[in-house]
Design a protein around this motif. Structure first.
Motif, mmCIF file in Angstrom:
data_model
loop_
_atom_site.group_PDB
_atom_site.id
_atom_site.type_symbol
_atom_site.label_atom_id
_atom_site.label_comp_id
_atom_site.label_asym_id
_atom_site.label_seq_id
_atom_site.Cartn_x
_atom_site.Cartn_y
_atom_site.Cartn_z
ATOM 1 N N LYS A 7 0.859 -1.203 0.000
ATOM 2 C CA LYS A 7 0.000 0.000 0.000
ATOM 3 C C LYS A 7 0.887 1.242 0.000
ATOM 4 N N GLY A 29 -8.720 6.038 4.271
ATOM 5 C CA GLY A 29 -8.356 4.640 4.520
ATOM 6 C C GLY A 29 -6.891 4.481 4.849
ATOM 7 N N THR A 30 -6.469 3.228 5.021
ATOM 8 C CA THR A 30 -5.081 2.986 5.428
ATOM 9 C C THR A 30 -4.097 3.302 4.294
ATOM 10 N N SER A 82 -8.136 4.773 -2.545
ATOM 11 C CA SER A 82 -7.947 3.342 -2.703
ATOM 12 C C SER A 82 -9.302 2.687 -2.972
ATOM 13 N N GLY A 95 -15.889 1.984 0.426
ATOM 14 C CA GLY A 95 -16.739 2.284 1.570
ATOM 15 C C GLY A 95 -16.422 1.482 2.806
ATOM 16 N N ALA A 98 -16.326 3.700 5.454
ATOM 17 C CA ALA A 98 -17.592 4.438 5.665
ATOM 18 C C ALA A 98 -17.607 5.850 5.069
ATOM 19 N N LEU A 100 -17.858 6.545 1.789
ATOM 20 C CA LEU A 100 -18.207 6.390 0.380
ATOM 21 C C LEU A 100 -18.920 7.584 -0.252
ATOM 22 N N LYS A 121 -6.317 -6.312 -3.913
ATOM 23 C CA LYS A 121 -7.626 -5.695 -4.188
ATOM 24 C C LYS A 121 -8.156 -5.988 -5.605
HETATM 25 C C1 5RP Z 1 -13.007 4.122 2.542
HETATM 26 C C2 5RP Z 1 -12.642 3.427 1.293
HETATM 27 C C3 5RP Z 1 -11.245 2.911 1.160
HETATM 28 O O1 5RP Z 1 -10.697 3.409 -0.018
HETATM 29 C C4 5RP Z 1 -11.257 1.419 1.103
HETATM 30 O O2 5RP Z 1 -11.976 0.922 2.220
HETATM 31 C C5 5RP Z 1 -9.832 0.842 1.115
HETATM 32 O O3 5RP Z 1 -9.249 1.093 2.351
HETATM 33 P P1 5RP Z 1 -7.790 0.703 2.753
HETATM 34 O O4 5RP Z 1 -6.853 1.630 2.069
HETATM 35 O O5 5RP Z 1 -7.785 0.876 4.248
HETATM 36 O O6 5RP Z 1 -7.551 -0.727 2.364
HETATM 37 O O7 5RP Z 1 -13.423 3.264 0.389
HETATM 38 O O8 5RP Z 1 -14.361 4.464 2.598
#
Ligand code: 5RP
Length: 222
Positions: A7, A29-30, A82, A95, A98, A100, A121
């Protein structure tokens, strides 16, 4: 390499897509946590950012990066975010964090959606990851019933209130063969604020972190 390292690799590669002096759209997100860290190293070269969540806004401000209110803009050049899943048409499920609805708004306003992911992913068919839907709380029974009719198993996401004051249901066991149709169908249910299918507004550029380095995919280049 761990998924977090992948990531991070993708997040840093995204810096190559930031025009000097631009307003940068920032997801949640992360993966975006790493992107914000990377962005802080060039913060004096950009004009500022617009953010898709209160959480990302906090992280941006902590790094001393300017955050503007989206309402002051009618478009932006590049949005970085992401995804929870992405297929080979660059359509996504999003999402998990949360955010989205705000993510979809900024994505719609952006000329380019640059999606940054670790290799886990990428999928052939969307739906293994439970599909998030932001809904108005009073509509939960109605929407759950409609989701069951189309073959999904809805589950209320406990202890989560979105930045817009709504709730999330996650839909399990959907095999989303026609993401465009599914997005339209779910969005048309009264009480749905946003479904986390990004099919109508798919990504334009995909940066995938892999153990062999960054793989770059552009829309229509499969
Ligand atoms: C948040 C999102 C993020 O992009 C999705 O959940 C991916 O997250 P991460 O980078 O933590 O894997 O849509 O609402």
């Amino acid at each position: 390499m761990t998924l977090n390292q992948l990531k991070k690799q993708a997040a840093w590669a995204a810096l190559d897509y930031i025009p000097p002096g631009s307003i940068v759209g920032v997801g949640t997100g992360t993966t975006i946590f790493y992107f914000i860290e990377a962005l802080s190293t060039i913060k004096n070269l950009i004009y500022g950012t617009v953010s898709s969540s209160n959480h990302s806004t906090l992280l941006l401000k902590k790094q001393g990066i300017r955050v503007f209110n989206l309402k002051n803009f009618s478009s932006i050049t590049n949005y970085f975010d992401s995804a929870d899943e992405i297929n080979n048409r660059m359509q996504m499920i999003k999402g998990g964090g949360a955010a989205l609805t705000r993510e979809k708004i900024i994505a719609a306003m952006a000329k380019n959606f640059i999606c940054i992911i670790d290799k886990s992913k990428k999928v052939d068919i969307l739906g293994n990851f439970p599909l998030p839907i932001e809904i108005i709380p009073m509509a939960i029974s109605y929407i759950s019933q409609e989701i069951i009719k189309i073959g999904g198993k809805p589950k209320y996401r406990k202890n989560v209130i979105t930045d817009n004051g709504n709730i999330i249901i996650d839909v399990y066991d959907l095999c989303i063969e026609d993401p465009l149709l599914m997005e339209k169908k779910i969005n048309s249910l009264p009480g749905v604020v946003t479904v986390g299918l990004f099919a109508e507004r798919s990504a334009d550029i995909l940066l995938v972190g892999t153990p062999k380095g960054i793989k770059t995919i552009k829309k229509n280049n499969f």
